[in-house]
Design a protein around this motif. Structure first.
Motif, PDB file in Angstrom:
ATOM      1  N   ASP A 101       0.798  -1.236   0.000  1.00 56.33           N
ATOM      2  CA  ASP A 101       0.000   0.000   0.000  1.00 56.33           C
ATOM      3  C   ASP A 101       0.827   1.281   0.000  1.00 56.33           C
ATOM      4  N   HIS A 138       1.346  -2.947  -7.084  1.00 53.05           N
ATOM      5  CA  HIS A 138       0.371  -3.531  -6.153  1.00 53.05           C
ATOM      6  C   HIS A 138      -1.029  -3.149  -6.623  1.00 53.05           C
ATOM      7  N   HIS A 198      -6.703  -0.318  -6.264  1.00 47.46           N
ATOM      8  CA  HIS A 198      -6.964  -0.819  -4.907  1.00 47.46           C
ATOM      9  C   HIS A 198      -8.444  -0.746  -4.536  1.00 47.46           C
ATOM     10  N   PRO A 216      -3.915  -6.656  -4.472  1.00 50.95           N
ATOM     11  CA  PRO A 216      -4.494  -6.346  -3.167  1.00 50.95           C
ATOM     12  C   PRO A 216      -5.216  -7.578  -2.600  1.00 50.95           C
TER      13      PRO A 216
HETATM   14 ZN   LIG Z   1      -3.039  -3.450  -0.412  1.00 45.83          ZN
END
Ligand SMILES: [Zn+2]
Length: 243
Positions: free
Chosen positions: A9, A72, A76, A128
């Protein structure tokens, strides 16, 4: 025992106070972590953290220190409930699981484009909430990504033309054997947790390796594959009984 430090994150909005402290810590012990960056963070909860300007310049600086920059997810945002049918059987919500191959490919390529615009090289990905389906891996491969920092095992392994670098535990502690990848969420840490993290780094820094060194541990030995399978079943069983 080898340790790979993975931060999750990382985005314009996050706990920059602890990120700055982490950077000092990593510089002091010559640690090269892997940072999971959300290229287009739209997660309301994550957006509630302080924002720092020139984010991409900072990312570039991290990469020039030899830190590994990983992608990532894309924004999200969770769209689907996996019902424990996701590839690693984590369960919970997902940004990718259940989306069409075209939608997943578009998200991944839009994310990669943002990195490219900012001159950041990307070779790996982690979703995620650890949630993937087979289309996620197809979409990654179409987009030129063949490394995923997730999965079960004590060593990186090759499966479906992808190198998986396992990530096993949510809590921070270090196993006495194998490669272990952490999953650090600075946003969820208070000073007490951060001090514990700092202490573990100071105690174990000699065992902390870079992403390239982790990739070199890739094993296709049958025994290692067997151990990875056992860990897979043990952890799924553990989650079943604790749910
Ligand atoms: Zn995450």
């Amino acid at each position: 025992m080898k340790i790979l430090i993975r931060f999750d994150d990382i985005a314009e909005n996050m706990n920059w106070r602890l990120m700055d402290k982490s950077e000092q810590l990593f510089d002091r012990y010559n640690i090269k972590p892997i940072l999971g960056i959300i290229p287009n963070n739209q997660d309301k909860e994550l957006k509630s953290y302080p924002k720092r300007e020139n984010f991409w310049k900072i990312v570039k600086k991290w990469q020039s220190k030899g830190w590994e920059i990983s992608m990532h997810g894309y924004n999200h945002l969770y769209h689907n409930e996996t019902g424990h049918k996701d590839y690693f059987r984590y369960g919970g919500k997902s940004e990718f699981f259940g989306e069409t191959l075209i939608d997943q490919k578009n998200k991944i390529q839009k994310g990669l484009e943002i990195f490219k615009q900012n001159k950041i090289k990307i070779r790996s990905f982690f979703a995620p909430n650890h949630t993937y389906d087979l289309n996620t891996f197809k979409a990654l491969k179409i987009s030129g990504i063949h490394q995923v920092i997730d999965g079960y095992g004590l060593k990186p392994y090759l499966n479906n033309e992808i190198i998986f670098v396992p990530q096993l535990f949510y809590k921070i502690f270090f196993m006495p054997f194998g490669l272990q990848t952490t999953q650090i969420h600075l946003n969820m840490m208070g000073d007490k947790e951060f001090n514990k993290f700092q202490f573990l780094i100071k105690k174990n820094y000699q065992n902390i390796i870079s992403y390239d060194e982790a990739l070199n541990l890739l094993s296709e030995r049958i025994l290692d594959k067997f151990i990875n399978k056992i860990i897979y079943y043990l952890l799924i069983f553990k989650r079943k009984i604790s749910n």
